[in-house]
Design a protein around this motif. Structure first.
Motif, mmCIF file in Angstrom:
data_model
loop_
_atom_site.group_PDB
_atom_site.id
_atom_site.type_symbol
_atom_site.label_atom_id
_atom_site.label_comp_id
_atom_site.label_asym_id
_atom_site.label_seq_id
_atom_site.Cartn_x
_atom_site.Cartn_y
_atom_site.Cartn_z
ATOM 1 N N PRO A 41 0.824 -1.217 0.000
ATOM 2 C CA PRO A 41 0.000 0.000 0.000
ATOM 3 C C PRO A 41 0.853 1.261 0.000
ATOM 4 C CG PRO A 41 -0.738 -1.557 1.678
ATOM 5 C CD PRO A 41 0.575 -2.055 1.181
ATOM 6 N N THR A 42 0.393 2.284 -0.745
ATOM 7 C CA THR A 42 1.144 3.540 -0.825
ATOM 8 C C THR A 42 0.272 4.754 -0.490
ATOM 9 O OG1 THR A 42 0.701 3.712 -3.200
ATOM 10 C CG2 THR A 42 2.743 2.621 -2.539
ATOM 11 N N THR A 43 -0.892 4.521 0.121
ATOM 12 C CA THR A 43 -1.726 5.629 0.599
ATOM 13 C C THR A 43 -2.190 5.313 2.017
ATOM 14 O OG1 THR A 43 -3.864 4.732 -0.140
ATOM 15 C CG2 THR A 43 -2.576 5.997 -1.753
ATOM 16 N N GLU A 44 -2.689 6.318 2.707
ATOM 17 C CA GLU A 44 -3.176 6.110 4.067
ATOM 18 C C GLU A 44 -4.445 5.270 4.089
ATOM 19 O OE1 GLU A 44 -3.618 9.846 6.023
ATOM 20 O OE2 GLU A 44 -1.486 10.367 5.901
ATOM 21 N N VAL A 65 -5.151 2.998 -9.946
ATOM 22 C CA VAL A 65 -3.744 3.123 -9.579
ATOM 23 C C VAL A 65 -3.414 1.896 -8.737
ATOM 24 C CG1 VAL A 65 -1.979 4.562 -8.525
ATOM 25 C CG2 VAL A 65 -3.985 5.633 -9.596
ATOM 26 N N VAL A 66 -2.611 1.005 -9.261
ATOM 27 C CA VAL A 66 -2.470 -0.341 -8.689
ATOM 28 C C VAL A 66 -2.079 -0.325 -7.209
ATOM 29 C CG1 VAL A 66 -1.302 -2.560 -8.912
ATOM 30 C CG2 VAL A 66 -1.977 -1.291 -10.970
ATOM 31 N N PRO A 67 -0.997 0.367 -6.783
ATOM 32 C CA PRO A 67 -0.634 0.298 -5.353
ATOM 33 C C PRO A 67 -1.530 1.132 -4.444
ATOM 34 C CG PRO A 67 0.894 1.697 -6.519
ATOM 35 C CD PRO A 67 0.011 1.101 -7.557
ATOM 36 N N PHE A 68 -2.465 1.929 -5.019
ATOM 37 C CA PHE A 68 -3.449 2.608 -4.181
ATOM 38 C C PHE A 68 -4.529 1.627 -3.725
ATOM 39 C CE2 PHE A 68 -2.937 7.250 -5.858
ATOM 40 C CZ PHE A 68 -1.607 7.205 -5.513
ATOM 41 N N LEU A 69 -4.595 0.449 -4.367
ATOM 42 C CA LEU A 69 -5.575 -0.605 -4.063
ATOM 43 C C LEU A 69 -7.012 -0.094 -4.214
ATOM 44 C CD1 LEU A 69 -3.971 -2.294 -0.907
ATOM 45 C CD2 LEU A 69 -3.351 -2.505 -3.307
ATOM 46 N N MET A 70 -7.190 0.910 -5.042
ATOM 47 C CA MET A 70 -8.499 1.543 -5.182
ATOM 48 C C MET A 70 -8.733 1.841 -6.650
ATOM 49 S SD MET A 70 -11.105 2.845 -3.415
ATOM 50 C CE MET A 70 -12.438 4.023 -3.602
ATOM 51 N N LYS A 71 -9.917 1.505 -7.131
ATOM 52 C CA LYS A 71 -10.273 1.852 -8.500
ATOM 53 C C LYS A 71 -11.755 2.192 -8.547
ATOM 54 C CE LYS A 71 -10.860 -3.028 -9.828
ATOM 55 N NZ LYS A 71 -10.414 -4.099 -10.738
ATOM 56 N N THR A 103 -4.728 9.830 0.305
ATOM 57 C CA THR A 103 -3.581 10.602 0.791
ATOM 58 C C THR A 103 -2.322 9.784 0.546
ATOM 59 O OG1 THR A 103 -4.962 11.576 2.531
ATOM 60 C CG2 THR A 103 -2.583 11.800 2.769
ATOM 61 N N PRO A 104 -1.574 10.051 -0.536
ATOM 62 C CA PRO A 104 -0.347 9.294 -0.800
ATOM 63 C C PRO A 104 0.665 9.490 0.324
ATOM 64 C CG PRO A 104 -1.024 10.568 -2.734
ATOM 65 C CD PRO A 104 -1.851 11.046 -1.580
ATOM 66 N N ASN A 105 1.306 8.408 0.742
ATOM 67 C CA ASN A 105 2.282 8.510 1.836
ATOM 68 C C ASN A 105 3.633 7.898 1.475
ATOM 69 O OD1 ASN A 105 1.669 5.787 1.874
ATOM 70 N ND2 ASN A 105 0.670 5.821 3.880
ATOM 71 N N LYS A 106 3.857 7.672 0.192
ATOM 72 C CA LYS A 106 5.132 7.109 -0.240
ATOM 73 C C LYS A 106 5.504 7.701 -1.590
ATOM 74 C CE LYS A 106 7.519 2.728 -1.165
ATOM 75 N NZ LYS A 106 7.371 1.251 -1.223
#
Length: 319
Positions: A47-50, A231-237, A251-254
């Protein structure tokens, strides 16, 4: 001798032990303070978002529930096949049971409980993930079209004049979103083609820039058919639908450059609808917007198909 007398009593302790073991397993699974980091991701990217850990936890929990259910069903099947085989009992025709109310009630109630629990956690997380109660720091209008993407950065950028709230190119976006647009946001844009490449990685598609640690709201519109912004590493579409505006925020955190794609079969060149997401520091993000303005990419590209009166009325009634 009754066929139920001699072989019933030895099984009762076994059944009690089985129930005790299942209860202990349930307590251990729910009482520990484990997080998503304590379990394998089961095919999911890091994961790359909160918000992404919530999705990952739901995914892991679903797998755990499916595994427990599978082991229980497989175990009962094997137990029945082994302990009730003909060669063991030497009985030509075993006792016939027309019905068993406790068991029938059990296999009716247990699936209802499983579905209800899964529904609860899914509804809880979906409500949280789609909540727009927090005012965003950044708003990006993502425009899907055959066969690429456009990004309208709804920001007040030096060198860009205008107002996103009244810009004709953004007529497809409902007023309930425009109310939270910044004042006098002239904005800048970037738009790609299937042949566009990220200059740093060489990955195909245009690049969407986002600031780390800032709440970003995506307002999704389409010019033609249904697409899906993933967005694949956001795990959300979420689907990008003509005549209907979807939205979510993260909220991207990486920091880094991540892959994105269309997840909805939208036509012959669907596989070429790729893009990149570059998460940088807020300072570098602001500098990138100025670079777009210096290139002359000021204002906004057409957002898409304006909502029909029926759709506007539906959304008004649901507010």
């Amino acid at each position: 001798m009754s066929p139920y007398g001699s072989d019933r009593s030895p099984r009762r302790p076994m059944r009690r032990k089985l129930l005790q073991a299942l209860t202990a397993g349930l307590v251990l699974a729910t009482a520990t303070g484990c997080t998503y980091k304590d379990f394998p991701r089961l095919g999911m990217p890091t994961p790359t978002t909160e918000e992404a850990p919530r999705i990952l936890s739901l995914w892991q929990g679903s797998w755990a529930a499916a595994l427990v259910t599978g082991v229980l069903v497989w175990g009962l099947i094997l137990w029945s096949a082994f302990f009730h085989r003909r060669s063991r009992t030497k009985v030509e025709v075993p006792p016939q049971t027309r019905y068993n109310m406790p068991i029938e009630a059990l296999y009716t109630v247990v699936p209802l409980i499983i579905v209800s629990v899964l529904f609860y956690f899914t509804a809880r997380d979906e409500t949280k993930l789609l909540s727009l109660d927090k005012k965003p720091d950044v708003t990006v209008n993502v425009v899907g079209f055959q066969w690429s993407w456009g990004f309208n950065y709804i920001e007040n950028v030096d060198g860009s004049t205008g107002d996103a709230k009244t810009d004709k190119n953004l007529d497809a976006i409902p007023n309930r979103f425009k109310e939270q647009f910044p004042e006098n946001a002239g904005g800048v844009y970037d738009v790609g083609t299937p042949g566009t490449e990220n200059p740093q990685t060489g990955n195909p598609g245009p690049t969407l820039w986002l600031p780390k640690g800032k709440t970003v709201r995506f307002v999704l519109t389409s010019r033609d058919v249904i697409h899906s912004f993933w967005v694949v590493p956001f795990l959300m579409k979420q689907d990008v639908i003509p005549g209907h505006t979807n939205s979510f925020q993260v909220t991207p955190n990486k920091e880094g450059t991540f892959l994105g794609k269309c997840a909805e079969l939208c036509g012959v060149d669907h596989s070429r609808m790729l893009f990149n997401v570059k998460v940088v520091s807020p300072e570098r993000y602001e500098a990138h917007l100025k670079e777009l303005a210096e290139k002359g990419q000021t204002g906004y590209v057409p957002a898409g198909i304006e909502q029909t009166d029926h759709e506007k009325n539906r959304e008004t009634n649901n507010l």
